[in-house]
Design an enzyme around this catalytic site. Structure first.
Site, PDB file in Angstrom:
ATOM      1  CE1 TYR A 193       1.560 -20.477  34.734  1.00 48.71           C
ATOM      2  CE2 TYR A 193      -0.199 -21.018  33.627  1.00 48.71           C
ATOM      3  CZ  TYR A 193       0.761 -21.222  33.720  1.00 48.71           C
ATOM      4  OH  TYR A 193       1.434 -21.908  32.659  1.00 48.71           O
TER       5      TYR A 193
ATOM      6  CB  SER B 181       0.085 -20.362  29.392  1.00 49.48           C
ATOM      7  OG  SER B 181      -0.939 -20.712  29.626  1.00 49.48           O
TER       8      SER B 181
END
Length: 249
Positions: A158, A145
């Site tokens: 995350y 990501s």
């Protein structure tokens, strides 16, 4: 992807299933789906079978090594040689940096880091049985990501796990080079999944993007397919950022 067999972890929905469909359109003939949701697995399998491909599924808790390896081996036993693995399974909770609990950390680490690691090991142990230099033996693509490269106080745990997956990708790439297994990652910015729409951050992301919009899932899947396909013969240890100009790394 012509005549290739691919295993997609987290392939029962979202980006994983979008990638599976796109791979079929590019010629993949065998798709293995590994996911924790058995009901979604069966629905996704039927969708892919309707496209004319052979499908094998396995439900697993990939945070547990034995479960991860068993699921990969079960799919490989049905499909034969696996040419590529895509690690698309992850959890994406949003919580303020000052509110993250030990349980939150443990769950993020278990799925996003340990789960990815276990599936990569399972794939490497399988792919090493087909070493035939100078041809590529196998390809692994991890979904990371852009959050791995920017401050993210609303989702720090995350983001940290995705940075860890970038690191794992590089380590595996170096370790597996001798066996001609190419290991790369693709780092999307947010894109228009149902979950993203539900969380409501896409308009903000669109404004911050140079292109002025969030991506559609298939636009991310195109890059995953490229890295997992026979067209990739040299890239390994790379992390490809796909953000529409949201971030430059």
């Amino acid at each position: 992807m012509k005549d290739q067999a691919v295993v997609i972890v987290g392939g029962a929905s979202g980006l994983g299933l979008t990638t599976a469909k796109l791979m079929v359109s590019h010629g993949a003939t065998k798709i293995g789906l590994i996911d924790r949701n058995e009901q979604l697995l069966e629905t996704a399998a039927e969708t892919l079978r309707d496209l004319g491909v052979e499908v094998a599924v396995a439900a697993a808790d990939i945070s547990i090594g034995e479960s991860a390896h068993r699921s990969f081996d079960a799919v490989a036993q049905k499909l034969g040689r696996i040419h590529s693995l895509v690690n698309s399974a992850a959890i994406y909770p949003r919580k303020s940096i000052l509110e993250i609990t030990d349980a939150d950390w443990d769950l993020e680490n278990a799925i996003n880091i340990k789960g990815t690691y276990h599936m990569m090991v399972a794939a490497v142990l399988h792919m090493r049985n087909y070493v035939s230099p100078p041809e590529v033996t196998g390809r692994i693509v991890n979904i990371t990501s852009v959050d791995a490269f920017k401050a993210h106080p609303q989702n720090a745990h995350y983001a940290a796990t995705k940075a860890a997956v970038v690191s794992l990708t590089k380590s595996f790439a170096q370790e597996c080079a001798k066996d001609q297994i190419l290991v790369n990652s693709v780092a999307p910015a947010g894109f228009a999944t149902d979950r993203a729409k539900e969380l409501g951050f896409l308009p903000e992301l669109a404004k911050a993007s140079a292109l002025g919009r969030a991506a559609e899932p298939v636009e991310m899947a195109e890059w995953i397919v490229m890295m997992a396909s026979s067209r990739n013969t040299y890239a390994t240890g790379e992390n490809v950022v796909i953000s529409g100009g949201y971030i430059y790394v």
